[in-house]
Motif scaffolding. Structure first.
Motif, mmCIF file in Angstrom:
data_model
loop_
_atom_site.group_PDB
_atom_site.id
_atom_site.type_symbol
_atom_site.label_atom_id
_atom_site.label_comp_id
_atom_site.label_asym_id
_atom_site.label_seq_id
_atom_site.Cartn_x
_atom_site.Cartn_y
_atom_site.Cartn_z
ATOM 1 N N GLU A 1 28.467 26.261 42.709
ATOM 2 C CA GLU A 1 27.555 27.408 42.736
ATOM 3 C C GLU A 1 26.111 26.964 42.890
ATOM 4 O OE1 GLU A 1 28.980 29.939 43.439
ATOM 5 O OE2 GLU A 1 30.441 30.661 41.996
ATOM 6 N N ARG A 2 25.712 25.923 42.174
ATOM 7 C CA ARG A 2 24.329 25.437 42.288
ATOM 8 C C ARG A 2 24.052 24.895 43.692
ATOM 9 N NH1 ARG A 2 21.223 25.562 37.448
ATOM 10 N NH2 ARG A 2 19.672 24.998 38.972
ATOM 11 N N TRP A 3 25.008 24.182 44.276
ATOM 12 C CA TRP A 3 24.876 23.663 45.637
ATOM 13 C C TRP A 3 24.724 24.832 46.611
ATOM 14 C CZ3 TRP A 3 27.418 24.001 50.324
ATOM 15 C CH2 TRP A 3 27.241 22.970 51.242
ATOM 16 N N THR A 4 25.542 25.865 46.433
ATOM 17 C CA THR A 4 25.504 27.030 47.309
ATOM 18 C C THR A 4 24.143 27.718 47.240
ATOM 19 O OG1 THR A 4 27.891 27.343 47.100
ATOM 20 C CG2 THR A 4 26.592 29.259 47.791
ATOM 21 N N ILE A 5 23.636 27.927 46.044
ATOM 22 C CA ILE A 5 22.325 28.557 45.878
ATOM 23 C C ILE A 5 21.249 27.714 46.558
ATOM 24 C CG2 ILE A 5 20.533 29.124 44.181
ATOM 25 C CD1 ILE A 5 22.885 29.909 42.262
ATOM 26 N N ALA A 6 21.291 26.408 46.357
ATOM 27 C CA ALA A 6 20.285 25.517 46.956
ATOM 28 C C ALA A 6 20.329 25.574 48.480
ATOM 29 C CB ALA A 6 20.487 24.088 46.464
ATOM 30 N N VAL A 7 21.521 25.539 49.058
ATOM 31 C CA VAL A 7 21.664 25.582 50.518
ATOM 32 C C VAL A 7 21.176 26.922 51.062
ATOM 33 C CG1 VAL A 7 23.363 25.689 52.399
ATOM 34 C CG2 VAL A 7 23.451 23.833 50.718
ATOM 35 N N MET A 8 21.559 28.001 50.417
ATOM 36 C CA MET A 8 21.142 29.320 50.902
ATOM 37 C C MET A 8 19.618 29.449 50.874
ATOM 38 S SD MET A 8 24.180 31.662 49.281
ATOM 39 C CE MET A 8 23.861 33.169 50.192
ATOM 40 N N ARG A 9 18.999 28.976 49.818
ATOM 41 C CA ARG A 9 17.534 29.021 49.743
ATOM 42 C C ARG A 9 16.904 28.106 50.775
ATOM 43 N NH1 ARG A 9 17.032 29.249 43.162
ATOM 44 N NH2 ARG A 9 17.235 31.505 42.999
ATOM 45 N N LEU A 10 17.460 26.920 50.940
ATOM 46 C CA LEU A 10 16.955 25.980 51.942
ATOM 47 C C LEU A 10 16.993 26.588 53.339
ATOM 48 C CD1 LEU A 10 16.082 22.992 52.540
ATOM 49 C CD2 LEU A 10 18.498 22.539 52.940
ATOM 50 N N GLU A 11 18.019 27.387 53.606
ATOM 51 C CA GLU A 11 18.188 28.028 54.919
ATOM 52 C C GLU A 11 17.418 29.340 55.044
ATOM 53 O OE1 GLU A 11 19.447 26.692 57.546
ATOM 54 O OE2 GLU A 11 20.184 24.885 56.548
ATOM 55 N N GLY A 12 16.647 29.687 54.012
ATOM 56 C CA GLY A 12 15.772 30.852 54.099
ATOM 57 C C GLY A 12 16.362 32.168 53.624
ATOM 58 N N PHE A 13 17.511 32.133 52.985
ATOM 59 C CA PHE A 13 18.121 33.358 52.475
ATOM 60 C C PHE A 13 17.650 33.620 51.049
ATOM 61 C CE2 PHE A 13 21.241 31.954 55.643
ATOM 62 C CZ PHE A 13 21.332 33.110 56.405
ATOM 63 N N ARG A 14 17.490 34.885 50.739
ATOM 64 C CA ARG A 14 17.180 35.279 49.365
ATOM 65 C C ARG A 14 18.512 35.409 48.627
ATOM 66 N NH1 ARG A 14 17.382 40.030 46.870
ATOM 67 N NH2 ARG A 14 16.157 40.255 44.975
#
Length: 144
Positions: free
Chosen positions: A95-108
């Protein structure tokens, strides 16, 4: 937006792993399976679906599999490790990896989506019957 979802998913999709797309509108269950070299994920129609898909990718990238889960030496070398973490630890890391990737890719990453993730980790904590100790930061994160 769905085009962005597909682009991001393909960027993080693990090589050598087949993707099976779920039918219907339900997001879960999704899963990652090293023995079959596949993952089952929902169609990328929403930010939540992208979160589920990236979560399954993370299990491969974070090497959450036991070496005996793959008959294929190359996949075992890429995606397996000692597999010593509890289920709750693995799901927390995913879950933490997913949140980090989504934020890195510009998603809220909305509060609601983060809440779904925390609830899932809390469920894993509740169902964990292993004798291994779960780090306290995981318990704290899942109960926010």
């Amino acid at each position: 937006m769905p085009g962005d979802f597909a682009r991001v998913f393909e960027k993080y999709r693990p090589p050598g792993i087949k993707v099976r797309w779920k039918r219907g509108k339900k997001l879960s269950p999704a899963h990652a399976n090293l023995r079959k070299a596949e993952m089952l994920v929902p169609p990328l129609r929403s930010i939540e679906a992208l979160g589920f898909a990236l979560h399954e990718c993370s299990h491969f990238w974070l090497r959450h599999f036991s070496p005996d889960e793959s008959p294929n030496g190359l996949l075992r070398d890429l995606y397996a490790s000692g597999h010593t973490r509890t289920l709750a630890q693995q799901e927390y890391e995913a879950e933490r990896w997913t949140i980090a990737v989504m934020r890195l890719e510009g998603f809220r990453v909305s509060r609601e989506l983060r809440g779904m993730m925390r609830n899932y980790v809390a469920e894993c904590l509740d169902s964990d019957t292993s004798k291994r100790r779960t780090p306290s930061q995981i318990k704290k994160w899942s109960t926010r």
